[in-house]
Scaffold this active site. Structure first.
Site, mmCIF file in Angstrom:
data_model
loop_
_atom_site.group_PDB
_atom_site.id
_atom_site.type_symbol
_atom_site.label_atom_id
_atom_site.label_comp_id
_atom_site.label_asym_id
_atom_site.label_seq_id
_atom_site.Cartn_x
_atom_site.Cartn_y
_atom_site.Cartn_z
ATOM 1 N N ASP A 36 0.828 -1.213 0.000
ATOM 2 C CA ASP A 36 0.000 0.000 0.000
ATOM 3 C C ASP A 36 0.861 1.262 0.000
ATOM 4 O O ASP A 36 0.441 2.329 0.431
ATOM 5 C CB ASP A 36 -0.962 0.004 1.197
ATOM 6 C CG ASP A 36 -0.232 -0.099 2.520
ATOM 7 O OD1 ASP A 36 1.010 -0.311 2.506
ATOM 8 O OD2 ASP A 36 -0.886 0.038 3.569
ATOM 9 N N HIS A 241 20.973 2.741 -20.789
ATOM 10 C CA HIS A 241 20.075 3.049 -19.671
ATOM 11 C C HIS A 241 20.590 2.430 -18.363
ATOM 12 O O HIS A 241 19.818 1.945 -17.549
ATOM 13 C CB HIS A 241 18.659 2.549 -19.973
ATOM 14 C CG HIS A 241 17.987 3.335 -21.055
ATOM 15 N ND1 HIS A 241 16.857 2.917 -21.703
ATOM 16 C CD2 HIS A 241 18.295 4.532 -21.609
ATOM 17 C CE1 HIS A 241 16.503 3.823 -22.611
ATOM 18 N NE2 HIS A 241 17.369 4.805 -22.567
ATOM 19 N N ASP A 258 24.897 10.927 -16.621
ATOM 20 C CA ASP A 258 23.740 11.515 -17.302
ATOM 21 C C ASP A 258 22.723 11.785 -16.203
ATOM 22 O O ASP A 258 22.098 10.859 -15.670
ATOM 23 C CB ASP A 258 23.189 10.517 -18.339
ATOM 24 C CG ASP A 258 22.024 11.090 -19.140
ATOM 25 O OD1 ASP A 258 21.474 12.129 -18.737
ATOM 26 O OD2 ASP A 258 21.676 10.476 -20.163
ATOM 27 N N ASP A 270 18.677 17.969 -18.423
ATOM 28 C CA ASP A 270 19.110 16.658 -18.938
ATOM 29 C C ASP A 270 20.502 16.839 -19.520
ATOM 30 O O ASP A 270 20.642 17.305 -20.655
ATOM 31 C CB ASP A 270 18.110 16.178 -19.994
ATOM 32 C CG ASP A 270 18.453 14.790 -20.525
ATOM 33 O OD1 ASP A 270 19.370 14.149 -19.970
ATOM 34 O OD2 ASP A 270 17.807 14.358 -21.491
ATOM 35 N N HIS A 349 21.935 5.499 -30.983
ATOM 36 C CA HIS A 349 20.741 6.273 -30.603
ATOM 37 C C HIS A 349 20.671 7.567 -31.406
ATOM 38 O O HIS A 349 21.602 7.913 -32.119
ATOM 39 C CB HIS A 349 20.701 6.530 -29.093
ATOM 40 C CG HIS A 349 21.872 7.303 -28.539
ATOM 41 N ND1 HIS A 349 22.011 8.662 -28.681
ATOM 42 C CD2 HIS A 349 22.958 6.895 -27.832
ATOM 43 C CE1 HIS A 349 23.117 9.063 -28.071
ATOM 44 N NE2 HIS A 349 23.724 8.007 -27.549
ATOM 45 N N HIS A 353 16.343 15.108 -28.324
ATOM 46 C CA HIS A 353 14.883 15.069 -28.153
ATOM 47 C C HIS A 353 14.446 16.410 -27.593
ATOM 48 O O HIS A 353 15.258 17.168 -27.061
ATOM 49 C CB HIS A 353 14.501 13.922 -27.197
ATOM 50 C CG HIS A 353 15.280 13.932 -25.905
ATOM 51 N ND1 HIS A 353 14.926 14.713 -24.838
ATOM 52 C CD2 HIS A 353 16.420 13.297 -25.530
ATOM 53 C CE1 HIS A 353 15.802 14.525 -23.845
ATOM 54 N NE2 HIS A 353 16.722 13.685 -24.242
ATOM 55 N N HIS A 360 11.711 13.636 -22.094
ATOM 56 C CA HIS A 360 11.521 13.413 -23.528
ATOM 57 C C HIS A 360 10.197 14.094 -23.841
ATOM 58 O O HIS A 360 9.130 13.492 -23.748
ATOM 59 C CB HIS A 360 11.480 11.914 -23.855
ATOM 60 C CG HIS A 360 12.803 11.242 -23.645
ATOM 61 N ND1 HIS A 360 12.994 9.903 -23.795
ATOM 62 C CD2 HIS A 360 14.023 11.735 -23.301
ATOM 63 C CE1 HIS A 360 14.270 9.594 -23.552
ATOM 64 N NE2 HIS A 360 14.898 10.696 -23.251
ATOM 65 N N GLU A 383 22.999 15.319 -28.002
ATOM 66 C CA GLU A 383 23.701 14.341 -27.176
ATOM 67 C C GLU A 383 24.304 13.178 -27.951
ATOM 68 O O GLU A 383 23.943 12.021 -27.736
ATOM 69 C CB GLU A 383 22.760 13.803 -26.090
ATOM 70 C CG GLU A 383 21.381 13.353 -26.578
ATOM 71 C CD GLU A 383 20.544 12.779 -25.446
ATOM 72 O OE1 GLU A 383 21.033 11.893 -24.734
ATOM 73 O OE2 GLU A 383 19.397 13.236 -25.278
ATOM 74 N N TYR A 387 30.057 4.289 -28.089
ATOM 75 C CA TYR A 387 30.007 3.224 -27.090
ATOM 76 C C TYR A 387 30.756 2.034 -27.665
ATOM 77 O O TYR A 387 30.237 1.348 -28.563
ATOM 78 C CB TYR A 387 28.536 2.887 -26.777
ATOM 79 C CG TYR A 387 27.737 4.143 -26.496
ATOM 80 C CD1 TYR A 387 27.728 4.714 -25.222
ATOM 81 C CD2 TYR A 387 27.060 4.812 -27.528
ATOM 82 C CE1 TYR A 387 27.037 5.896 -24.976
ATOM 83 C CE2 TYR A 387 26.378 5.996 -27.293
ATOM 84 C CZ TYR A 387 26.369 6.535 -26.015
ATOM 85 O OH TYR A 387 25.702 7.717 -25.773
ATOM 86 N N ARG A 411 29.361 10.068 -23.845
ATOM 87 C CA ARG A 411 28.253 10.888 -24.375
ATOM 88 C C ARG A 411 28.442 12.301 -23.821
ATOM 89 O O ARG A 411 28.879 12.463 -22.673
ATOM 90 C CB ARG A 411 26.896 10.310 -23.952
ATOM 91 C CG ARG A 411 25.707 11.109 -24.436
ATOM 92 C CD ARG A 411 24.373 10.355 -24.381
ATOM 93 N NE ARG A 411 23.956 9.994 -23.037
ATOM 94 C CZ ARG A 411 24.051 8.767 -22.529
ATOM 95 N NH1 ARG A 411 24.565 7.784 -23.239
ATOM 96 N NH2 ARG A 411 23.645 8.515 -21.292
ATOM 97 N N GLU A 413 26.080 15.706 -23.559
ATOM 98 C CA GLU A 413 24.694 16.131 -23.783
ATOM 99 C C GLU A 413 24.468 17.530 -23.243
ATOM 100 O O GLU A 413 24.702 17.791 -22.058
ATOM 101 C CB GLU A 413 23.730 15.165 -23.067
ATOM 102 C CG GLU A 413 22.277 15.603 -23.154
ATOM 103 C CD GLU A 413 21.302 14.600 -22.547
ATOM 104 O OE1 GLU A 413 21.703 13.865 -21.618
ATOM 105 O OE2 GLU A 413 20.143 14.563 -23.008
HETATM 106 N N1 GLY Z 1 18.585 11.090 -19.779
HETATM 107 C C1 GLY Z 1 17.764 10.624 -20.811
HETATM 108 C C2 GLY Z 1 18.232 11.097 -22.091
HETATM 109 O O1 GLY Z 1 19.310 11.625 -22.212
HETATM 110 O O2 GLY Z 1 17.525 11.054 -23.062
HETATM 111 MN MN MN Z 2 18.559 13.364 -23.228
HETATM 112 MN MN MN Z 3 20.364 12.514 -20.611
#
Ligand code: GLY
Ligand code: MN
Ligand code: MN
Length: 439
Positions: A36, A241, A258, A270, A349, A353, A360, A383, A387, A411, A413
Protein backbone atom coordinates in the site's frame (compact mmCIF):
# COMPACT_ATOMS: atom_id res chain seq x y z
CA UNK A 1 3.41 38.49 -14.98
CA UNK A 2 2.20 36.26 -12.16
CA UNK A 3 2.35 32.50 -12.48
CA UNK A 4 -1.48 32.46 -12.33
CA UNK A 5 -1.48 34.66 -15.46
CA UNK A 6 0.87 32.25 -17.18
CA UNK A 7 -1.57 29.37 -16.73
CA UNK A 8 -4.50 31.62 -17.67
CA UNK A 9 -2.80 32.60 -20.93
CA UNK A 10 -2.04 28.97 -21.79
CA UNK A 11 -5.67 28.02 -21.19
CA UNK A 12 -6.84 30.90 -23.39
CA UNK A 13 -4.58 29.71 -26.20
CA UNK A 14 -5.75 26.12 -25.79
CA UNK A 15 -9.45 27.07 -25.62
CA UNK A 16 -9.08 29.23 -28.72
CA UNK A 17 -7.81 26.19 -30.63
CA UNK A 18 -10.58 23.84 -29.48
CA UNK A 19 -13.00 25.15 -32.08
CA UNK A 20 -16.25 24.38 -30.29
CA UNK A 21 -15.08 21.06 -28.81
CA UNK A 22 -14.96 20.15 -25.12
CA UNK A 23 -11.59 19.03 -23.75
CA UNK A 24 -11.42 16.60 -20.82
CA UNK A 25 -7.90 16.63 -19.34
CA UNK A 26 -7.36 14.37 -16.31
CA UNK A 27 -4.67 14.73 -13.64
CA UNK A 28 -2.34 11.83 -12.82
CA UNK A 29 -3.16 9.28 -10.14
CA UNK A 30 -0.92 7.92 -7.42
CA UNK A 31 1.02 4.86 -8.60
CA UNK A 32 1.57 1.86 -6.34
CA UNK A 33 5.20 1.10 -5.55
CA UNK A 34 4.44 -2.05 -3.57
CA UNK A 35 1.77 -3.20 -1.12
CA UNK A 36 0.00 0.00 0.00
CA UNK A 37 2.99 2.31 -0.60
CA UNK A 38 3.00 4.79 -3.47
CA UNK A 39 5.69 6.41 -5.57
CA UNK A 40 5.96 10.14 -4.89
CA UNK A 41 3.12 11.84 -6.77
CA UNK A 42 4.02 13.08 -10.26
CA UNK A 43 1.43 15.27 -11.97
CA UNK A 44 0.42 14.63 -15.58
CA UNK A 45 2.31 17.18 -17.66
CA UNK A 46 -0.61 18.18 -19.92
CA UNK A 47 -2.79 18.76 -16.87
CA UNK A 48 -0.03 20.69 -15.11
CA UNK A 49 0.67 22.84 -18.17
CA UNK A 50 -2.93 24.06 -18.22
CA UNK A 51 -3.71 24.27 -14.50
CA UNK A 52 -0.63 24.33 -12.24
CA UNK A 53 -2.72 22.14 -9.90
CA UNK A 54 -0.61 19.50 -8.19
CA UNK A 55 -3.13 17.08 -6.67
CA UNK A 56 -4.03 13.60 -7.93
CA UNK A 57 -7.22 12.40 -9.65
CA UNK A 58 -8.61 15.83 -10.59
CA UNK A 59 -10.23 16.43 -13.98
CA UNK A 60 -10.15 19.70 -15.91
CA UNK A 61 -12.79 20.64 -18.51
CA UNK A 62 -12.23 23.28 -21.16
CA UNK A 63 -15.49 24.41 -22.73
CA UNK A 64 -15.08 27.02 -25.47
CA UNK A 65 -18.81 27.02 -26.34
CA UNK A 66 -19.80 28.22 -22.85
CA UNK A 67 -19.95 31.92 -21.92
CA UNK A 68 -16.79 33.52 -20.49
CA UNK A 69 -16.58 32.69 -16.79
CA UNK A 70 -17.77 29.09 -17.36
CA UNK A 71 -15.06 27.73 -19.63
CA UNK A 72 -12.56 26.27 -17.20
CA UNK A 73 -14.11 23.75 -14.79
CA UNK A 74 -12.13 21.73 -12.23
CA UNK A 75 -13.29 18.57 -10.47
CA UNK A 76 -11.12 18.05 -7.38
CA UNK A 77 -10.99 16.16 -4.11
CA UNK A 78 -12.87 18.34 -1.61
CA UNK A 79 -11.23 19.37 1.63
CA UNK A 80 -11.54 16.63 4.22
CA UNK A 81 -9.61 16.84 7.51
CA UNK A 82 -9.49 13.04 7.91
CA UNK A 83 -7.85 12.53 4.51
CA UNK A 84 -5.60 15.58 4.88
CA UNK A 85 -4.20 14.24 8.17
CA UNK A 86 -2.99 11.16 6.33
CA UNK A 87 -2.05 12.49 2.90
CA UNK A 88 -1.58 16.24 3.19
CA UNK A 89 -3.17 19.50 2.15
CA UNK A 90 -5.99 19.69 -0.36
CA UNK A 91 -6.97 22.94 -2.06
CA UNK A 92 -10.59 21.87 -2.15
CA UNK A 93 -13.38 23.46 -4.15
CA UNK A 94 -12.72 27.00 -2.89
CA UNK A 95 -8.98 26.77 -3.44
CA UNK A 96 -9.47 25.47 -6.98
CA UNK A 97 -11.31 28.71 -7.80
CA UNK A 98 -9.41 31.19 -5.62
CA UNK A 99 -5.86 29.90 -6.12
CA UNK A 100 -5.97 28.16 -9.49
CA UNK A 101 -8.40 30.36 -11.42
CA UNK A 102 -11.08 27.75 -12.10
CA UNK A 103 -14.29 29.41 -13.28
CA UNK A 104 -16.25 26.70 -11.48
CA UNK A 105 -15.12 23.80 -9.27
CA UNK A 106 -16.94 20.68 -8.09
CA UNK A 107 -16.17 17.66 -5.92
CA UNK A 108 -14.62 14.87 -7.96
CA UNK A 109 -17.40 12.48 -6.97
CA UNK A 110 -19.87 14.64 -8.95
CA UNK A 111 -18.04 14.18 -12.28
CA UNK A 112 -20.24 11.28 -13.49
CA UNK A 113 -23.52 13.19 -13.07
CA UNK A 114 -22.25 16.63 -14.17
CA UNK A 115 -20.06 15.85 -17.18
CA UNK A 116 -23.06 14.98 -19.35
CA UNK A 117 -24.52 18.50 -18.91
CA UNK A 118 -21.19 20.18 -19.51
CA UNK A 119 -20.92 18.40 -22.87
CA UNK A 120 -24.20 19.86 -24.13
CA UNK A 121 -23.35 22.28 -26.93
CA UNK A 122 -19.97 20.76 -27.76
CA UNK A 123 -19.17 19.70 -31.31
CA UNK A 124 -16.71 17.02 -30.26
CA UNK A 125 -14.73 15.68 -27.32
CA UNK A 126 -10.98 16.10 -26.98
CA UNK A 127 -9.66 13.33 -24.72
CA UNK A 128 -6.63 11.05 -24.76
CA UNK A 129 -7.90 7.47 -24.94
CA UNK A 130 -5.64 4.82 -23.41
CA UNK A 131 -3.95 6.92 -20.73
CA UNK A 132 -6.59 7.68 -18.10
CA UNK A 133 -8.43 4.48 -17.16
CA UNK A 134 -10.23 6.13 -14.22
CA UNK A 135 -12.08 8.54 -16.54
CA UNK A 136 -12.09 6.74 -19.86
CA UNK A 137 -15.19 4.58 -19.48
CA UNK A 138 -17.22 7.62 -18.39
CA UNK A 139 -16.04 9.73 -21.34
CA UNK A 140 -16.73 6.92 -23.83
CA UNK A 141 -20.20 6.31 -22.40
CA UNK A 142 -21.07 10.02 -22.61
CA UNK A 143 -19.69 10.23 -26.13
CA UNK A 144 -22.08 7.38 -27.01
CA UNK A 145 -24.95 9.39 -25.50
CA UNK A 146 -23.89 12.40 -27.56
CA UNK A 147 -24.02 10.26 -30.71
CA UNK A 148 -27.56 9.16 -29.77
CA UNK A 149 -28.43 12.82 -29.21
CA UNK A 150 -27.06 13.67 -32.65
CA UNK A 151 -29.24 10.95 -34.15
CA UNK A 152 -32.33 12.54 -32.65
CA UNK A 153 -31.57 16.26 -32.93
CA UNK A 154 -28.79 16.77 -35.47
CA UNK A 155 -26.51 18.28 -32.86
CA UNK A 156 -24.01 16.71 -30.48
CA UNK A 157 -20.35 15.87 -29.96
CA UNK A 158 -19.66 13.73 -33.00
CA UNK A 159 -15.90 13.36 -32.84
CA UNK A 160 -13.50 12.03 -30.25
CA UNK A 161 -10.04 13.48 -30.77
CA UNK A 162 -6.68 13.29 -29.10
CA UNK A 163 -5.46 16.53 -27.54
CA UNK A 164 -1.90 15.91 -28.75
CA UNK A 165 -1.92 17.88 -32.00
CA UNK A 166 -3.28 20.99 -30.24
CA UNK A 167 -1.78 20.79 -26.80
CA UNK A 168 1.57 19.35 -27.67
CA UNK A 169 2.10 21.91 -30.38
CA UNK A 170 1.63 24.56 -27.67
CA UNK A 171 3.97 22.74 -25.27
CA UNK A 172 6.64 22.39 -27.93
CA UNK A 173 7.02 26.19 -28.14
CA UNK A 174 8.14 27.29 -24.70
CA UNK A 175 6.68 30.51 -23.29
CA UNK A 176 8.75 33.00 -21.27
CA UNK A 177 7.92 31.38 -17.96
CA UNK A 178 8.95 27.97 -19.25
CA UNK A 179 12.28 29.15 -20.60
CA UNK A 180 13.01 30.79 -17.25
CA UNK A 181 12.14 27.59 -15.35
CA UNK A 182 14.15 25.43 -17.75
CA UNK A 183 17.12 27.74 -17.26
CA UNK A 184 16.86 27.18 -13.52
CA UNK A 185 16.53 23.38 -13.75
CA UNK A 186 19.44 23.25 -16.16
CA UNK A 187 21.63 25.56 -14.08
CA UNK A 188 21.18 23.39 -10.98
CA UNK A 189 21.85 20.26 -13.06
CA UNK A 190 25.02 21.81 -14.50
CA UNK A 191 26.28 22.80 -11.06
CA UNK A 192 25.78 19.23 -9.83
CA UNK A 193 27.86 17.92 -12.75
CA UNK A 194 30.66 20.36 -11.93
CA UNK A 195 30.57 19.24 -8.30
CA UNK A 196 30.68 15.56 -9.24
CA UNK A 197 33.71 16.02 -11.47
CA UNK A 198 35.58 17.84 -8.72
CA UNK A 199 34.79 15.23 -6.07
CA UNK A 200 35.35 12.00 -7.96
CA UNK A 201 38.35 9.84 -7.00
CA UNK A 202 39.42 6.31 -8.01
CA UNK A 203 38.05 3.76 -5.55
CA UNK A 204 34.77 5.58 -4.91
CA UNK A 205 31.53 3.81 -5.79
CA UNK A 206 29.20 5.07 -8.52
CA UNK A 207 26.52 5.34 -5.85
CA UNK A 208 28.53 7.93 -3.90
CA UNK A 209 28.57 10.19 -6.96
CA UNK A 210 24.84 9.62 -7.48
CA UNK A 211 24.31 10.63 -3.88
CA UNK A 212 26.38 13.83 -4.26
CA UNK A 213 24.47 14.83 -7.36
CA UNK A 214 21.02 14.10 -6.01
CA UNK A 215 21.79 15.77 -2.68
CA UNK A 216 22.83 18.84 -4.64
CA UNK A 217 19.51 18.79 -6.50
CA UNK A 218 17.51 18.66 -3.28
CA UNK A 219 19.64 21.28 -1.53
CA UNK A 220 19.10 23.60 -4.48
CA UNK A 221 15.30 23.30 -4.11
CA UNK A 222 14.61 20.75 -6.85
CA UNK A 223 12.04 17.99 -6.42
CA UNK A 224 14.76 15.44 -7.18
CA UNK A 225 16.24 13.75 -10.22
CA UNK A 226 14.26 14.19 -13.43
CA UNK A 227 14.96 10.55 -14.38
CA UNK A 228 17.03 7.70 -12.99
CA UNK A 229 20.53 9.23 -12.75
CA UNK A 230 23.09 7.32 -14.82
CA UNK A 231 26.47 7.15 -13.08
CA UNK A 232 28.45 4.73 -15.18
CA UNK A 233 32.14 4.00 -14.78
CA UNK A 234 34.15 2.32 -17.56
CA UNK A 235 32.27 -0.25 -19.62
CA UNK A 236 29.01 0.44 -17.73
CA UNK A 237 28.79 3.59 -19.85
CA UNK A 238 28.19 1.39 -22.90
CA UNK A 239 24.80 0.41 -21.41
CA UNK A 240 22.65 3.34 -22.46
CA UNK A 241 20.08 3.05 -19.67
CA UNK A 242 22.48 1.91 -16.94
CA UNK A 243 21.04 2.92 -13.55
CA UNK A 244 22.39 0.23 -11.19
CA UNK A 245 25.10 2.72 -10.10
CA UNK A 246 26.81 0.23 -7.79
CA UNK A 247 30.29 -0.42 -9.24
CA UNK A 248 33.64 0.77 -8.04
CA UNK A 249 35.13 3.67 -10.03
CA UNK A 250 38.47 2.44 -11.32
CA UNK A 251 41.68 4.34 -11.88
CA UNK A 252 42.12 4.70 -15.65
CA UNK A 253 38.42 4.44 -16.55
CA UNK A 254 36.07 7.16 -17.73
CA UNK A 255 32.96 8.12 -15.81
CA UNK A 256 29.79 8.96 -17.74
CA UNK A 257 27.16 10.87 -15.76
CA UNK A 258 23.74 11.51 -17.30
CA UNK A 259 21.74 13.40 -14.69
CA UNK A 260 19.37 16.32 -14.41
CA UNK A 261 17.01 17.68 -11.81
CA UNK A 262 13.28 18.26 -11.89
CA UNK A 263 11.96 21.44 -10.27
CA UNK A 264 8.88 21.55 -8.04
CA UNK A 265 6.96 22.69 -11.13
CA UNK A 266 8.40 19.78 -13.12
CA UNK A 267 10.76 21.56 -15.54
CA UNK A 268 13.81 19.41 -16.16
CA UNK A 269 17.49 19.49 -16.96
CA UNK A 270 19.11 16.66 -18.94
CA UNK A 271 22.90 16.81 -19.10
CA UNK A 272 25.60 14.23 -19.77
CA UNK A 273 29.29 14.64 -19.14
CA UNK A 274 32.09 12.08 -19.45
CA UNK A 275 35.54 12.52 -17.90
CA UNK A 276 38.53 10.52 -16.64
CA UNK A 277 38.14 9.30 -13.06
CA UNK A 278 41.81 9.97 -12.28
CA UNK A 279 41.84 13.32 -14.12
CA UNK A 280 43.92 12.18 -17.14
CA UNK A 281 42.61 10.80 -20.43
CA UNK A 282 44.42 7.81 -21.92
CA UNK A 283 45.33 8.47 -25.58
CA UNK A 284 42.41 6.32 -26.80
CA UNK A 285 39.93 7.96 -24.42
CA UNK A 286 41.08 11.40 -25.44
CA UNK A 287 40.88 10.66 -29.16
CA UNK A 288 37.34 9.34 -28.85
CA UNK A 289 36.34 12.20 -26.55
CA UNK A 290 37.53 14.68 -29.16
CA UNK A 291 35.52 12.90 -31.86
CA UNK A 292 32.33 13.12 -29.76
CA UNK A 293 33.00 16.71 -28.74
CA UNK A 294 33.57 17.82 -32.35
CA UNK A 295 30.39 16.05 -33.45
CA UNK A 296 28.44 17.68 -30.63
CA UNK A 297 29.81 21.14 -31.43
CA UNK A 298 28.97 20.74 -35.12
CA UNK A 299 25.46 19.50 -34.28
CA UNK A 300 24.84 22.38 -31.86
CA UNK A 301 26.20 24.86 -34.40
CA UNK A 302 23.58 23.62 -36.87
CA UNK A 303 20.68 24.40 -34.49
CA UNK A 304 18.83 27.34 -35.98
CA UNK A 305 15.27 28.10 -37.13
CA UNK A 306 14.58 26.16 -40.32
CA UNK A 307 16.88 23.26 -39.35
CA UNK A 308 15.14 20.13 -38.00
CA UNK A 309 15.95 17.39 -35.46
CA UNK A 310 16.82 14.92 -38.23
CA UNK A 311 19.19 17.47 -39.73
CA UNK A 312 20.92 17.93 -36.37
CA UNK A 313 21.26 14.14 -36.09
CA UNK A 314 22.69 13.92 -39.60
CA UNK A 315 25.34 16.53 -38.79
CA UNK A 316 26.36 14.59 -35.66
CA UNK A 317 26.47 11.23 -37.47
CA UNK A 318 28.60 12.63 -40.29
CA UNK A 319 31.10 14.12 -37.90
CA UNK A 320 31.25 10.95 -35.74
CA UNK A 321 31.77 8.74 -38.79
CA UNK A 322 34.51 11.02 -40.09
CA UNK A 323 36.32 10.78 -36.74
CA UNK A 324 35.88 7.01 -36.51
CA UNK A 325 37.25 6.53 -40.02
CA UNK A 326 40.33 8.54 -39.07
CA UNK A 327 40.85 6.40 -35.97
CA UNK A 328 40.45 3.16 -37.95
CA UNK A 329 37.37 2.07 -36.02
CA UNK A 330 35.42 2.18 -39.28
CA UNK A 331 36.45 1.75 -42.86
CA UNK A 332 35.04 2.89 -46.23
CA UNK A 333 33.88 6.30 -47.35
CA UNK A 334 31.77 8.56 -45.14
CA UNK A 335 28.77 8.34 -47.48
CA UNK A 336 28.98 4.57 -47.80
CA UNK A 337 29.20 4.03 -44.03
CA UNK A 338 26.28 6.39 -43.40
CA UNK A 339 24.21 4.89 -46.21
CA UNK A 340 24.65 1.36 -44.84
CA UNK A 341 24.29 2.42 -41.17
CA UNK A 342 27.62 0.64 -40.62
CA UNK A 343 28.38 2.88 -37.61
CA UNK A 344 25.39 1.76 -35.54
CA UNK A 345 27.31 -0.77 -33.45
CA UNK A 346 29.21 2.27 -32.08
CA UNK A 347 26.46 4.95 -32.15
CA UNK A 348 22.98 3.46 -31.85
CA UNK A 349 20.74 6.27 -30.60
CA UNK A 350 19.39 9.56 -31.94
CA UNK A 351 21.17 12.81 -31.25
CA UNK A 352 18.47 14.47 -29.17
CA UNK A 353 14.88 15.07 -28.15
CA UNK A 354 12.62 17.91 -27.09
CA UNK A 355 13.01 18.95 -23.45
CA UNK A 356 10.39 20.56 -21.22
CA UNK A 357 7.85 19.39 -18.65
CA UNK A 358 8.72 15.86 -19.79
CA UNK A 359 12.37 14.97 -20.19
CA UNK A 360 11.52 13.41 -23.53
CA UNK A 361 9.08 16.19 -24.17
CA UNK A 362 5.99 16.08 -26.35
CA UNK A 363 5.68 17.45 -29.85
CA UNK A 364 5.97 15.83 -33.25
CA UNK A 365 9.38 15.51 -34.89
CA UNK A 366 7.84 14.88 -38.26
CA UNK A 367 4.47 15.64 -39.86
CA UNK A 368 4.02 12.88 -42.40
CA UNK A 369 6.65 13.41 -45.03
CA UNK A 370 8.05 16.59 -43.54
CA UNK A 371 10.39 16.93 -40.58
CA UNK A 372 9.23 19.67 -38.20
CA UNK A 373 11.31 22.83 -38.57
CA UNK A 374 13.04 24.16 -35.50
CA UNK A 375 11.52 27.44 -34.33
CA UNK A 376 12.53 30.04 -31.81
CA UNK A 377 11.26 28.89 -28.37
CA UNK A 378 11.84 25.15 -28.85
CA UNK A 379 14.28 23.42 -26.50
CA UNK A 380 16.11 20.25 -27.49
CA UNK A 381 19.00 18.17 -26.26
CA UNK A 382 22.06 17.53 -28.42
CA UNK A 383 23.70 14.34 -27.18
CA UNK A 384 25.93 12.36 -29.51
CA UNK A 385 28.00 9.54 -28.07
CA UNK A 386 30.22 6.57 -28.85
CA UNK A 387 30.01 3.22 -27.09
CA UNK A 388 32.85 0.82 -27.82
CA UNK A 389 32.08 -2.69 -26.66
CA UNK A 390 31.42 -6.23 -27.84
CA UNK A 391 27.68 -6.08 -27.22
CA UNK A 392 26.62 -5.60 -30.84
CA UNK A 393 28.09 -7.51 -33.77
CA UNK A 394 30.52 -5.65 -36.02
CA UNK A 395 28.80 -5.19 -39.42
CA UNK A 396 30.20 -7.07 -42.40
CA UNK A 397 33.14 -5.27 -43.91
CA UNK A 398 33.94 -3.25 -40.79
CA UNK A 399 37.08 -3.80 -38.70
CA UNK A 400 37.06 -5.89 -35.53
CA UNK A 401 37.42 -3.68 -32.46
CA UNK A 402 40.88 -3.78 -30.90
CA UNK A 403 41.07 -4.41 -27.16
CA UNK A 404 42.47 -0.97 -26.33
CA UNK A 405 39.24 0.73 -27.45
CA UNK A 406 36.86 -1.52 -25.57
CA UNK A 407 35.06 -0.34 -22.44
CA UNK A 408 35.03 3.29 -23.51
CA UNK A 409 31.57 4.87 -23.47
CA UNK A 410 31.27 8.61 -24.06
CA UNK A 411 28.25 10.89 -24.38
CA UNK A 412 28.17 14.67 -24.19
CA UNK A 413 24.69 16.13 -23.78
CA UNK A 414 23.65 19.77 -23.70
CA UNK A 415 20.29 21.49 -23.57
CA UNK A 416 19.78 24.01 -26.36
CA UNK A 417 17.19 26.76 -26.82
CA UNK A 418 16.36 27.68 -30.41
CA UNK A 419 16.45 31.47 -30.72
CA UNK A 420 15.38 33.87 -33.48
CA UNK A 421 18.88 33.93 -34.97
CA UNK A 422 20.29 30.55 -33.99
CA UNK A 423 20.53 28.96 -30.58
CA UNK A 424 21.64 29.35 -26.98
CA UNK A 425 23.27 26.51 -25.04
CA UNK A 426 21.49 26.55 -21.67
CA UNK A 427 23.77 23.99 -20.00
CA UNK A 428 27.13 25.62 -20.71
CA UNK A 429 27.89 26.00 -16.99
CA UNK A 430 28.75 22.30 -17.10
CA UNK A 431 32.09 22.44 -18.87
CA UNK A 432 32.98 20.01 -21.63
CA UNK A 433 36.35 21.02 -23.12
CA UNK A 434 39.13 18.40 -23.02
CA UNK A 435 41.08 20.64 -20.68
CA UNK A 436 38.22 21.13 -18.19
CA UNK A 437 37.62 17.38 -18.07
CA UNK A 438 41.19 17.04 -16.80
CA UNK A 439 41.10 19.93 -14.25
N1 GLY B 1 18.58 11.09 -19.78
C1 GLY B 1 17.76 10.62 -20.81
C2 GLY B 1 18.23 11.10 -22.09
O1 GLY B 1 19.31 11.63 -22.21
O2 GLY B 1 17.53 11.05 -23.06
MN1 MN C 1 18.56 13.36 -23.23
MN1 MN D 1 20.36 12.51 -20.61
Amino acid sequence: MTVLNTFFNRRERFIAKLNGKAAVVPAAQLVTHHADCHYPFRQNSDFWYLTGFDEPDAVALFLPYRPKGERFVLFVHPKEPGAEVWNGFRSGIEGAVADFGADIAHPLAELPQRLSDYLIGSEGIVFRVGKHPHVESLVLRLWGEQLDHFQRTGSGALSLEAPCPLLHQLRLLKDGNEVERLRKAIRISAEAHELARKKVRPGMNEREIQSLIEQYFLDAGARGPAYGSIVAGGDNACVLHYTANNSELRDGDLLLIDAGCSLPDYYNGDITRTFPINGRFTPEQRELYEVVLSAQKAAIESVTPGQNAEGVHAVAVRSLVEGLLELGLLKGTIDEVIEKGAYRHLYMHKTGHWLGLDVHDVGAYRLGEYPVDLQSGMVLTVEPGLYISDRLPVPDGQPAIKEEWKGIGIRIEDDVLVTKDGHEVLSGEAKSSVQSMQD
